[in-house]
Design a protein around this motif. Structure first.
Motif, PDB file in Angstrom:
ATOM      1  N   ASN A   1       0.874  -1.243   0.095  1.00  0.00           N
ATOM      2  CA  ASN A   1       0.052   0.111   0.037  1.00  0.00           C
ATOM      3  C   ASN A   1       0.834   1.230   0.124  1.00  0.00           C
ATOM      4  OD1 ASN A   1      -2.494  -1.171  -0.364  1.00  0.00           O
ATOM      5  ND2 ASN A   1      -2.854  -1.276   1.867  1.00  0.00           N
TER       6      ASN A   1
ATOM      7  N   GLY B   1      -9.412  -1.559  -0.033  1.00  0.00           N
ATOM      8  CA  GLY B   1      -9.190  -2.092   1.370  1.00  0.00           C
ATOM      9  C   GLY B   1      -9.374  -1.589   2.627  1.00  0.00           C
ATOM     10  N   CYS B   2     -10.254  -0.363   2.443  1.00  0.00           N
ATOM     11  CA  CYS B   2     -10.366   0.363   3.706  1.00  0.00           C
ATOM     12  C   CYS B   2     -11.909   0.249   3.921  1.00  0.00           C
ATOM     13  CB  CYS B   2     -10.264   1.841   3.522  1.00  0.00           C
ATOM     14  SG  CYS B   2      -8.675   2.470   3.305  1.00  0.00           S
ATOM     15  N   ALA B   3     -12.347   0.253   5.312  1.00  0.00           N
ATOM     16  CA  ALA B   3     -13.765   0.291   5.818  1.00  0.00           C
ATOM     17  C   ALA B   3     -14.491   1.432   5.301  1.00  0.00           C
ATOM     18  CB  ALA B   3     -13.851   0.022   7.179  1.00  0.00           C
TER      19      ALA B   3
ATOM     20  N   ILE C   1     -13.585   4.655   7.685  1.00  0.00           N
ATOM     21  CA  ILE C   1     -12.423   4.813   7.942  1.00  0.00           C
ATOM     22  C   ILE C   1     -11.889   5.967   8.510  1.00  0.00           C
ATOM     23  CG2 ILE C   1     -11.527   5.800   5.736  1.00  0.00           C
ATOM     24  CD1 ILE C   1      -9.070   4.121   6.425  1.00  0.00           C
TER      25      ILE C   1
ATOM     26  N   VAL D   1     -14.327   6.951   3.308  1.00  0.00           N
ATOM     27  CA  VAL D   1     -13.418   6.445   2.007  1.00  0.00           C
ATOM     28  C   VAL D   1     -13.457   7.864   1.156  1.00  0.00           C
ATOM     29  CG1 VAL D   1     -13.033   5.281   0.028  1.00  0.00           C
ATOM     30  CG2 VAL D   1     -13.549   4.085   2.364  1.00  0.00           C
TER      31      VAL D   1
ATOM     32  N   MET E   1      -6.372  -2.556  11.467  1.00  0.00           N
ATOM     33  CA  MET E   1      -7.340  -3.431  10.511  1.00  0.00           C
ATOM     34  C   MET E   1      -8.472  -4.410  11.470  1.00  0.00           C
ATOM     35  SD  MET E   1      -4.579  -4.814   7.803  1.00  0.00           S
ATOM     36  CE  MET E   1      -5.709  -5.525   6.702  1.00  0.00           C
TER      37      MET E   1
ATOM     38  N   TRP F   1     -10.636  -7.599  10.094  1.00  0.00           N
ATOM     39  CA  TRP F   1     -11.045  -8.644   9.244  1.00  0.00           C
ATOM     40  C   TRP F   1     -10.372  -7.946   7.963  1.00  0.00           C
ATOM     41  CZ3 TRP F   1     -11.909 -12.797  11.271  1.00  0.00           C
ATOM     42  CH2 TRP F   1     -12.492 -12.740  12.840  1.00  0.00           C
TER      43      TRP F   1
ATOM     44  N   LYS G   1      -9.486  -5.297   6.532  1.00  0.00           N
ATOM     45  CA  LYS G   1     -10.140  -4.012   6.370  1.00  0.00           C
ATOM     46  C   LYS G   1      -9.552  -2.719   7.221  1.00  0.00           C
ATOM     47  CE  LYS G   1     -13.121  -4.569   2.739  1.00  0.00           C
ATOM     48  NZ  LYS G   1     -12.820  -3.805   1.426  1.00  0.00           N
TER      49      LYS G   1
ATOM     50  N   THR H   1      -9.374   0.253   9.260  1.00  0.00           N
ATOM     51  CA  THR H   1     -10.366   0.996   9.867  1.00  0.00           C
ATOM     52  C   THR H   1      -9.896   2.162  10.396  1.00  0.00           C
ATOM     53  OG1 THR H   1      -9.899  -0.255  11.824  1.00  0.00           O
ATOM     54  CG2 THR H   1     -11.789  -0.990  10.484  1.00  0.00           C
TER      55      THR H   1
END
Length: 172
Positions: free
Chosen positions: A35, A50-52, A55, A72, A133, A135, A137, A139
């Protein structure tokens, strides 16, 4: 018939065996390093995927890159601003530490940053990101750097015609 009996007071604290923890941590480290490579290449969409959705991104300082974002879309706008005001920024990760399991993972990344300044002056910064993170993702991203160095660099960039370098922070 087999019956599993747990001793009294026994609880599963780590569902992964130690070697599985190590494999998981190594995979997370690879994702985190990749990343940062994406940031260097201005390839933000895979990182943002890949972000909630909610975030939390914090970047210190009272300047065009400072402030906090909580979704996001605002983080996307922030990354695109970063690319416009710091097009030659390169961040080199020097160390990565990963702890936790998939339900709550913390990544600490130490890095050095350089960029070509429009007046020829050097830009060097050093910092640490603390990333959370859940799961797989992201956060939360807490960026800790020399915010005065960022502020000075943005002033030089703005003085050389990049008005956005002096804009208000993107926040949500």
């Amino acid at each position: 018939m087999l019956v599993s009996v747990k001793p009294p007071g026994w609880a599963v604290r780590h569902p992964l065996a130690p070697q599985e923890d190590a494999v998981y941590h190594a995979a997370v480290e690879r994702i985190a390093r990749r990343n940062f490579e994406r940031v260097n290449a201005h390839d933000y969409e895979p990182l943002l995927a890949g972000c909630a959705p909610d975030i939390h991104h914090r970047f210190g300082g009272d300047h065009a890159l400072g402030g906090q974002r909580h979704d996001v879309e605002h983080l996307r706008a922030w990354f695109h601003r970063l690319a416009r005001v710091c097009p030659t920024l390169q961040v080199r990760v020097t160390d990565v530490w990963v702890t936790g399991l998939p339900h709550r993972t913390t990544i600490v990344m130490r890095w050095d940053a350089t960029q070509e300044m429009p007046d020829g002056s050097p830009y060097l910064n050093h910092g640490v990101h603390v990333i959370t993170m859940r799961w797989l993702k992201v956060t939360a991203i807490d960026a800790n750097e020399d915010s005065q160095a960022v502020d000075r660099a943005l002033a030089v960039i703005a003085a050389h015609g990049v008005d956005e370098a002096a804009a208000a922070p993107i926040t949500s």
